[in-house]
Scaffold this motif. Sequence first.
Motif, PDB file in Angstrom:
ATOM      1  N   ASP A  14      36.636  14.836  39.977  1.00  0.00           N
ATOM      2  CA  ASP A  14      37.610  14.088  40.772  1.00  0.00           C
ATOM      3  C   ASP A  14      38.958  14.807  40.823  1.00  0.00           C
ATOM      4  OD1 ASP A  14      35.722  12.106  41.278  1.00  0.00           O
ATOM      5  OD2 ASP A  14      36.338  10.911  39.541  1.00  0.00           O
ATOM      6  N   LEU A  15      39.316  15.456  39.724  1.00  0.00           N
ATOM      7  CA  LEU A  15      40.572  16.196  39.665  1.00  0.00           C
ATOM      8  C   LEU A  15      40.563  17.365  40.655  1.00  0.00           C
ATOM      9  CD1 LEU A  15      43.302  16.519  38.146  1.00  0.00           C
ATOM     10  CD2 LEU A  15      42.097  18.066  36.597  1.00  0.00           C
ATOM     11  N   LEU A  16      39.521  18.174  40.606  1.00  0.00           N
ATOM     12  CA  LEU A  16      39.470  19.352  41.472  1.00  0.00           C
ATOM     13  C   LEU A  16      39.314  18.968  42.944  1.00  0.00           C
ATOM     14  CD1 LEU A  16      37.346  21.781  39.281  1.00  0.00           C
ATOM     15  CD2 LEU A  16      39.824  21.745  39.598  1.00  0.00           C
ATOM     16  N   VAL A  17      38.439  18.043  43.234  1.00  0.00           N
ATOM     17  CA  VAL A  17      38.264  17.600  44.622  1.00  0.00           C
ATOM     18  C   VAL A  17      39.541  16.902  45.095  1.00  0.00           C
ATOM     19  CG1 VAL A  17      36.932  16.062  46.121  1.00  0.00           C
ATOM     20  CG2 VAL A  17      35.748  17.518  44.477  1.00  0.00           C
ATOM     21  N   THR A  59      40.964  28.375  56.789  1.00  0.00           N
ATOM     22  CA  THR A  59      39.608  28.190  57.307  1.00  0.00           C
ATOM     23  C   THR A  59      38.714  29.310  56.783  1.00  0.00           C
ATOM     24  OG1 THR A  59      40.478  27.132  59.307  1.00  0.00           O
ATOM     25  CG2 THR A  59      38.218  27.961  59.414  1.00  0.00           C
ATOM     26  N   GLU A  60      39.218  30.530  56.813  1.00  0.00           N
ATOM     27  CA  GLU A  60      38.473  31.676  56.270  1.00  0.00           C
ATOM     28  C   GLU A  60      38.194  31.487  54.779  1.00  0.00           C
ATOM     29  OE1 GLU A  60      37.097  33.823  58.154  1.00  0.00           O
ATOM     30  OE2 GLU A  60      38.478  35.075  59.287  1.00  0.00           O
ATOM     31  N   MET A  61      39.191  31.018  54.027  1.00  0.00           N
ATOM     32  CA  MET A  61      39.032  30.828  52.584  1.00  0.00           C
ATOM     33  C   MET A  61      37.981  29.756  52.286  1.00  0.00           C
ATOM     34  SD  MET A  61      40.998  33.026  51.065  1.00  0.00           S
ATOM     35  CE  MET A  61      40.352  34.069  52.373  1.00  0.00           C
ATOM     36  N   GLU A  62      38.060  28.630  53.003  1.00  0.00           N
ATOM     37  CA  GLU A  62      37.063  27.568  52.793  1.00  0.00           C
ATOM     38  C   GLU A  62      35.670  28.071  53.170  1.00  0.00           C
ATOM     39  OE1 GLU A  62      37.445  23.601  52.907  1.00  0.00           O
ATOM     40  OE2 GLU A  62      39.634  23.516  52.927  1.00  0.00           O
ATOM     41  N   HIS A  63      35.607  28.834  54.245  1.00  0.00           N
ATOM     42  CA  HIS A  63      34.320  29.362  54.699  1.00  0.00           C
ATOM     43  C   HIS A  63      33.728  30.321  53.669  1.00  0.00           C
ATOM     44  CE1 HIS A  63      31.231  30.784  57.412  1.00  0.00           C
ATOM     45  NE2 HIS A  63      31.647  32.035  57.202  1.00  0.00           N
ATOM     46  N   VAL A 114      32.262  21.710  53.827  1.00  0.00           N
ATOM     47  CA  VAL A 114      32.530  21.916  52.406  1.00  0.00           C
ATOM     48  C   VAL A 114      32.417  20.587  51.648  1.00  0.00           C
ATOM     49  CG1 VAL A 114      34.384  22.426  50.762  1.00  0.00           C
ATOM     50  CG2 VAL A 114      33.885  24.020  52.634  1.00  0.00           C
ATOM     51  N   ASP A 115      32.990  19.531  52.186  1.00  0.00           N
ATOM     52  CA  ASP A 115      32.915  18.231  51.512  1.00  0.00           C
ATOM     53  C   ASP A 115      31.467  17.805  51.319  1.00  0.00           C
ATOM     54  OD1 ASP A 115      35.670  18.141  51.378  1.00  0.00           O
ATOM     55  OD2 ASP A 115      35.889  16.761  53.069  1.00  0.00           O
ATOM     56  N   ASN A 116      30.629  18.007  52.326  1.00  0.00           N
ATOM     57  CA  ASN A 116      29.204  17.662  52.216  1.00  0.00           C
ATOM     58  C   ASN A 116      28.513  18.516  51.165  1.00  0.00           C
ATOM     59  OD1 ASN A 116      29.318  15.636  54.149  1.00  0.00           O
ATOM     60  ND2 ASN A 116      28.827  17.031  55.814  1.00  0.00           N
ATOM     61  N   LEU A 117      28.840  19.803  51.140  1.00  0.00           N
ATOM     62  CA  LEU A 117      28.234  20.688  50.136  1.00  0.00           C
ATOM     63  C   LEU A 117      28.678  20.316  48.722  1.00  0.00           C
ATOM     64  CD1 LEU A 117      28.529  24.064  52.051  1.00  0.00           C
ATOM     65  CD2 LEU A 117      26.386  22.993  51.311  1.00  0.00           C
ATOM     66  N   LEU A 118      29.970  20.040  48.546  1.00  0.00           N
ATOM     67  CA  LEU A 118      30.476  19.666  47.223  1.00  0.00           C
ATOM     68  C   LEU A 118      29.842  18.373  46.736  1.00  0.00           C
ATOM     69  CD1 LEU A 118      34.269  20.551  47.485  1.00  0.00           C
ATOM     70  CD2 LEU A 118      32.589  21.607  45.959  1.00  0.00           C
ATOM     71  N   ALA A 119      29.620  17.429  47.643  1.00  0.00           N
ATOM     72  CA  ALA A 119      29.007  16.155  47.265  1.00  0.00           C
ATOM     73  C   ALA A 119      27.601  16.359  46.708  1.00  0.00           C
ATOM     74  CB  ALA A 119      28.973  15.205  48.464  1.00  0.00           C
ATOM     75  N   LEU A 139      35.996  26.778  43.785  1.00  0.00           N
ATOM     76  CA  LEU A 139      36.873  25.663  44.132  1.00  0.00           C
ATOM     77  C   LEU A 139      38.311  25.933  43.699  1.00  0.00           C
ATOM     78  CD1 LEU A 139      36.990  22.897  45.411  1.00  0.00           C
ATOM     79  CD2 LEU A 139      36.179  21.916  43.264  1.00  0.00           C
ATOM     80  N   LEU A 140      38.480  26.454  42.504  1.00  0.00           N
ATOM     81  CA  LEU A 140      39.832  26.785  42.044  1.00  0.00           C
ATOM     82  C   LEU A 140      40.458  27.902  42.874  1.00  0.00           C
ATOM     83  CD1 LEU A 140      39.353  26.424  38.212  1.00  0.00           C
ATOM     84  CD2 LEU A 140      40.931  25.109  39.645  1.00  0.00           C
ATOM     85  N   LYS A 141      39.663  28.848  43.312  1.00  0.00           N
ATOM     86  CA  LYS A 141      40.169  29.924  44.181  1.00  0.00           C
ATOM     87  C   LYS A 141      40.769  29.340  45.453  1.00  0.00           C
ATOM     88  CE  LYS A 141      40.549  33.984  46.252  1.00  0.00           C
ATOM     89  NZ  LYS A 141      41.805  34.701  46.103  1.00  0.00           N
ATOM     90  N   VAL A 142      40.069  28.401  46.067  1.00  0.00           N
ATOM     91  CA  VAL A 142      40.553  27.809  47.317  1.00  0.00           C
ATOM     92  C   VAL A 142      41.771  26.916  47.057  1.00  0.00           C
ATOM     93  CG1 VAL A 142      39.960  26.300  49.261  1.00  0.00           C
ATOM     94  CG2 VAL A 142      38.334  28.033  48.472  1.00  0.00           C
ATOM     95  N   ILE A 143      41.767  26.157  45.980  1.00  0.00           N
ATOM     96  CA  ILE A 143      42.924  25.322  45.654  1.00  0.00           C
ATOM     97  C   ILE A 143      44.163  26.186  45.456  1.00  0.00           C
ATOM     98  CG2 ILE A 143      43.923  23.805  43.896  1.00  0.00           C
ATOM     99  CD1 ILE A 143      41.017  22.699  43.494  1.00  0.00           C
TER     100      ILE A 143
END
Length: 166
Positions: A14-17, A59-63, A114-119, A139-143
């Motif tokens: 929950d913290l990371l998401v 967008t590139e980073m999330e991808h 990404v949200d669907n994949l993380l779920a 996940l931390l890289k993108v955050i």
Amino acid sequence: MERASEPGDVAERDLLVGWLAFHRDALAAKCEGLGDGDLVIASAPPSDLSLLGLVRHMTEMEHAYLAFALGGADDGPFRLIYCTDDAPDGDIVGLTPAMTRPSLDRWHEERRRVDNLLAGVASFDATSPGNGRAVRWNLLKVIQEYARHNGHADLIRERIDGTTGE
């Protein structure tokens, strides 16, 4: 715009998401209320960085670090969205107002994916099939990319119309 708040002292998932949602919404808020032309205004010459460039970069980073990393090679070999051999900075350089709507749509599409994949991830300790790193690392890289670039977004937005704050 309703924005995600900073996550409280909660379990790791929950913290990371939560931080991901917070930083995504912070960038969206920096773009809110501006016209297409405003979103492509460069921050400070000689830099080409603009709010739309930041959206496209994220967008590139999330991808790369989430959608592809978590989804593996389901979509075929890895390819960036905007950056190519001919235009290595295609996410940031040469932007026009006509690119705004398609770029924002793609950002939101990538976020939903990404949200669907993380779920569907059972553990953030799991190895990502796309790049072999732990889900947590990706996940931390993108955050951290969002956090870093949201500072740039603050300065760009203030330069455009004086708006400050998170």
